[in-house]
Design a protein around this motif. Structure first.
Motif, PDB file in Angstrom:
ATOM      1  N   CYS A   1       0.835  -1.206   0.000  1.00  0.00           N
ATOM      2  CA  CYS A   1       0.000   0.000   0.000  1.00  0.00           C
ATOM      3  C   CYS A   1       0.869   1.255   0.000  1.00  0.00           C
ATOM      4  O   CYS A   1       0.945   2.004   0.985  1.00  0.00           O
ATOM      5  CB  CYS A   1      -0.939  -0.015   1.202  1.00  0.00           C
ATOM      6  SG  CYS A   1      -2.203  -1.287   1.083  1.00  0.00           S
TER       7      CYS A   1
ATOM      8  N   ILE B   1      -3.484   5.063   2.742  1.00  0.00           N
ATOM      9  CA  ILE B   1      -2.281   5.190   1.915  1.00  0.00           C
ATOM     10  C   ILE B   1      -1.806   6.631   1.992  1.00  0.00           C
ATOM     11  O   ILE B   1      -2.541   7.556   1.644  1.00  0.00           O
ATOM     12  CB  ILE B   1      -2.584   4.758   0.474  1.00  0.00           C
ATOM     13  CG1 ILE B   1      -2.956   3.267   0.463  1.00  0.00           C
ATOM     14  CG2 ILE B   1      -1.402   5.023  -0.444  1.00  0.00           C
ATOM     15  CD1 ILE B   1      -3.692   2.820  -0.751  1.00  0.00           C
TER      16      ILE B   1
ATOM     17  N   PRO C   1       1.944   3.084   4.246  1.00  0.00           N
ATOM     18  CA  PRO C   1       0.623   2.703   4.755  1.00  0.00           C
ATOM     19  C   PRO C   1       0.482   2.955   6.251  1.00  0.00           C
ATOM     20  O   PRO C   1       1.432   2.772   7.023  1.00  0.00           O
ATOM     21  CB  PRO C   1       0.543   1.208   4.453  1.00  0.00           C
ATOM     22  CG  PRO C   1       1.967   0.753   4.388  1.00  0.00           C
ATOM     23  CD  PRO C   1       2.746   1.906   3.845  1.00  0.00           C
TER      24      PRO C   1
END
Length: 265
Positions: free
Chosen positions: A137, A237, A242
């Motif tokens: 992510c 994100i 992340p």
């Protein structure tokens, strides 16, 4: 349309996401053989409402309960009822909390003492695949990178990766764009952008990846009655990587205190 959030909105979402973990921790304290799934659902609803929040699932699309409780061969969307928990059960509990108009959505699979070794490994690998997906992510990567992370890892163990169900974006409502598949090819799909908030939720089976949807409109089981596992985190994100908004910490602390459960790491 994919809705991105500001850092302030992400912080507000985290409150809801953490509340889900707190709710699941309350459930973890009382899971034991003989307890009905309906009793767990009642406890969860009371706890959520005591926090000034709303159980997101209750009434969503007509769903009758605050929790999805899915045991053994049930993959997701199990409806709480008179079924009693038994020794050796694998119990996925999915929960949503809406607080200050933001949704938190997370799931954890509990292992009742006496589970089989093959089930124990399934839970371990499924949870590990969630974190492998979270590692993808990153701004500039793509949704296919997330799906590939789950699929390639779980299939390396011979497990089935369910195709008919997936993760999703979330925010003011539980299901926003985009769909977050648990399978895919690296470098494909929508590009990940700063401010996106998604729920990643590997749903993995010990056997065949195919599933059956039941006549109640909700319950989904493995086609071969093999065990399934399900873990879910809410993830933001950001330009710095992340941020996991939900947490398993309180859940796992509660598991350690419950002699009827086994912590799978």
């Amino acid at each position: 349309m994919i809705h991105t959030k500001t850092s302030e909105e992400i912080n507000e979402m985290k409150v809801s996401a953490l509340m889900v973990g707190e709710t699941l921790a309350e459930i973890a304290k009382v899971i034991q053989p003989g307890v009905t799934t309906l009793a767990l659902d009642k406890l969860a609803e009371e706890f959520i409402r005591s926090k000034g929040a709303i159980p997101t699932f209750k009434g969503y699309g007509g769903f009758p309960a605050s929790l999805c409780i899915s045991i053994n061969e049930v993959v997701v969307h199990g409806i709480p009822g008179k079924r009693e928990i038994q020794e050796g059960d694998v119990i996925s509990v999915d929960c949503g909390c809406t607080f200050n108009n933001w949704v938190g959505d997370s799931a954890y699979t509990f292992a009742v003492k006496g589970i089989k070794e093959e089930d124990r490994q399934l839970l371990r690998v499924t949870k590990e695949s969630l974190y492998k997906a979270i590692d993808k992510c990153v701004v500039g990567k793509r949704l296919g990178d997330i799906g590939d992370a789950v699929q390639s890892y779980c299939e390396s163990f011979g497990y089935g990766v369910v195709r008919e169900l997936c993760g999703h974006g979330l925010g003011h409502v539980m299901h926003e764009e985009p769909n977050v598949l648990n399978y895919g090819r690296k470098g494909t799909g929508a590009k990940l952008r700063e401010g996106m908030t998604i729920a990643i939720e590997p749903m993995i089976t010990l056997g065949n990846k195919e599933v059956v949807f039941h006549n109640d409109g909700w319950t989904c089981t493995t086609v071969d009655n093999s065990t399934a596992a399900h873990y879910e985190h809410d993830v933001a994100i950001t330009k710095n990587g992340p941020i996991v908004l939900s947490s398993f910490q309180k859940i796992e602390d509660a598991i350690k205190e419950n002699d009827n459960l086994e912590l799978i790491n």
